[in-house]
Design an enzyme around this catalytic site. Structure first.
Site, short mmCIF file in Angstrom:
data_model
loop_
_atom_site.label_atom_id
_atom_site.label_comp_id
_atom_site.label_asym_id
_atom_site.label_seq_id
_atom_site.Cartn_x
_atom_site.Cartn_y
_atom_site.Cartn_z
N SER A 1 -5.95 4.50 -0.42
CA SER A 1 -6.43 4.45 1.33
C SER A 1 -7.22 4.60 1.66
O SER A 1 -8.00 3.38 1.82
CB SER A 1 -5.05 5.55 1.07
OG SER A 1 -5.08 5.50 2.57
N ASP B 1 -4.32 0.14 -2.00
CA ASP B 1 -3.89 -0.12 -0.89
C ASP B 1 -5.00 0.56 0.09
O ASP B 1 -4.16 1.79 0.86
CB ASP B 1 -1.83 0.52 -0.58
CG ASP B 1 -1.37 0.00 0.49
OD1 ASP B 1 -1.28 -1.78 0.47
OD2 ASP B 1 -0.44 0.46 0.68
N HIS C 1 3.17 2.51 0.03
CA HIS C 1 1.97 2.97 -0.19
C HIS C 1 1.21 3.84 -1.53
O HIS C 1 0.43 2.50 -1.84
CB HIS C 1 1.81 4.00 0.68
CG HIS C 1 0.15 4.56 1.82
ND1 HIS C 1 -0.80 3.19 1.82
CD2 HIS C 1 -0.47 4.72 1.34
CE1 HIS C 1 -1.73 3.89 2.17
NE2 HIS C 1 -1.91 4.46 2.17
#
Length: 497
Positions: free
Chosen positions: A178, A202, A284
């Site tokens: 992230s 991601d 995610h």
């Protein structure tokens, strides 16, 4: 107790607006001193007292055991004795694991799993966790600004380590999740040398989508940058994971959209258990679990295939391995630096091992007569040397093309081996479809249009993983049936990966 990440979906537009308003206000009414990033000044002040390692807002924790509770060994630039205290091997491969934004100020549960998998796979390597929880537990917009601070801190540590005799940046692998992926990008941008590899799990989308390469993860940040995109679906106009390609290779499992195990059926089950937080992060975090899978299941490596977009991949057009168009994903990926399209796609299972087996079906339809407005639903069953598959649905994006080779993508969760025969099935509640098939000697005979609704000459099957091809023809047929069984009529041919 962890705060519910579901609020992120509702608050992100507001947070972004507040961030823009605050930026405009500071620029208009504050002096140069006020405009200076408070986080930068705090970290700079703490760097003047490196002995107070526990007070630093960015900590580099050398993990000697998988258990986070037992990890209490920090290294910091300029403190040589800490390398010995933490048994840091300067000549070994070194992983830096970088977490993302946090609402609860605690490590996310996936971190233990990833660290343990790295230690099991590379037993002699250093595994360092970049702890920036103090800077990550902020409003999202503030945490985004802090990523640059953390990147500079990590780059400074690497510059210091590079001064050691046996330390080489080519042995460094940054793994960022992230916001942590963009921290890895900043680190590569600020470091004096070239980092060996960055893996973005991601990478965060808000405030990074469409940004200049110097302000996000990009291929220039390391010798090789690979990225897994698992949450690129927009919610309220915002994608949690970045949609654009940002690496040398960008892999979009299941199109980077809905991940198996994170769909509507799973949503209802999760809601019933009251675990909405786990639901929201399912897609995610899938990027992390795919990477872990590549570490622990060495004999079940997932393959991805180069394609211009998800739509073409779903049609089965992109299952070629020619000219490096296919690759394993995760830790074992083959380093390639594509100058043009870097996007690759694959299908996965809902859990580990995530590997599936992709197949391309080519069906040439010579004629059919539709008795209604609704297209039928097709499915195919494989019978192979190692087993049989369940009925596999064929996704028909458009109408069946007449006198045209229709291409489909199907996948099995188990290896059925070489395809020996298949069963093609179709059904519809609003119309009737009949099949027409005959032996090759009867193929040129004139069909009876009043009774024969679907005419197929043969079906070609290609395996994505092995690149083997097979041509199948009829075994038997029944005029009024909605089922067609076919057998291989030619030996398969293969192309090495």
């Amino acid at each position: 107790m962890r705060a519910c990440p579901f609020l992120l979906l509702l608050l992100l537009p507001l947070l972004l607006s507040l961030g823009r308003i605050a930026a405009v206000r500071d620029a208009a009414g504050a002096g140069p001193e006020r405009r200076q990033d408070d986080s930068v000044s705090q970290v700079q002040k703490l760097r003047e007292e490196p002995s107070k390692v526990r007070d630093l807002q960015v900590k580099f924790i050398v993990r000697t055991t998988p258990d986070l509770d037992d990890a209490d060994c920090y290294i910091t630039a300029g403190q040589d004795h800490l390398l010995d205290d933490c048994n840091f091997n300067v000549s070994a491969k070194t992983f830096f694991v970088i977490h993302g934004w946090t609402m609860g100020g605690m490590y996310e549960r996936w971190l233990d799993t990833l660290v343990s998998a790295l230690q099991e796979r590379e037993k002699e390597a250093n595994v360092v966790v970049v702890n920036w929880l103090a800077l990550a537990q902020q409003l999202y917009t503030i945490a985004v600004n802090n990523t640059r601070v953390v990147g500079k801190e990590l780059a400074g540590l690497l510059d210091w380590l590079e001064e050691k005799k046996d330390f080489q940046l080519k042995n460094v692998h940054l793994i960022g999740y992230s916001l942590g992926a963009h921290i890895a990008g900043y680190t590569g941008n600020y470091a004096r040398g070239i980092i060996g590899r960055i893996t973005g799990l991601d990478p965060a989308g808000p405030m990074f989508e469409g940004a200049d390469p110097s302000r996000r993860l990009s291929p220039d940040d390391a010798d090789f940058v690979d990225v897994l995109h698992t949450y690129t679906r927009e919610t309220l106009g915002i994608s949690i994971g970045i949609q654009m390609p940002v690496g040398h290779i960008d892999i979009y499992p299941n199109g980077g959209d809905i991940q198996p195990g994170c769909g509507l059926t799973d949503i209802l089950g999760t809601l019933a258990l009251g675990e909405i937080g786990d639901l929201v992060i399912c897609e995610h975090e899938r990027s992390v679990h795919l990477f872990v899978d590549s570490l622990v299941n060495k004999d079940k490596q997932s393959f991805a295939f180069q394609c211009t977009d998800s739509g073409r991949f779903k049609k089965g057009i992109c299952l070629s391995c020619r000219k490096n168009r296919c690759n394993s994903i995760g830790y074992n990926i083959k380093k390639m630096r594509n100058k043009r399209n870097s996007k690759m796609y694959l299908k996965t299972r809902a859990g580990m091992p995530f590997k599936v087996f992709h197949y391309q079906l080519k069906i040439h339809v010579f004629s059919y007569k539709s008795l209604g407005e609704t297209e039928p639903s097709f499915s195919v069953t494989f019978y192979g040397t190692s087993g049989d598959s369940e009925p596999l649905p064929l996704e028909v994006s458009d109408q069946i093309g007449l006198n045209y080779t229709n291409t489909f993508l199907v996948y099995t969760e188990e290896d059925v081996g070489d395809i020996l025969r298949i069963k093609l099935t179709w059904e519809s509640t609003t119309q009737s479809w009949y099949n027409f098939w005959s032996q090759m000697k009867n193929y040129w005979s004139k069909p009876d249009p009043s009774s024969k609704e679907l005419q197929i000459r043969r079906i070609r099957v290609k395996s994505g993983e092995t690149q083997k091809k097979a041509m199948l023809a009829v075994e038997f047929w029944e005029l009024k049936s909605t089922c067609l069984k076919m057998v291989k009529v030619e030996k398969h041919c293969s192309r090495p990966l």
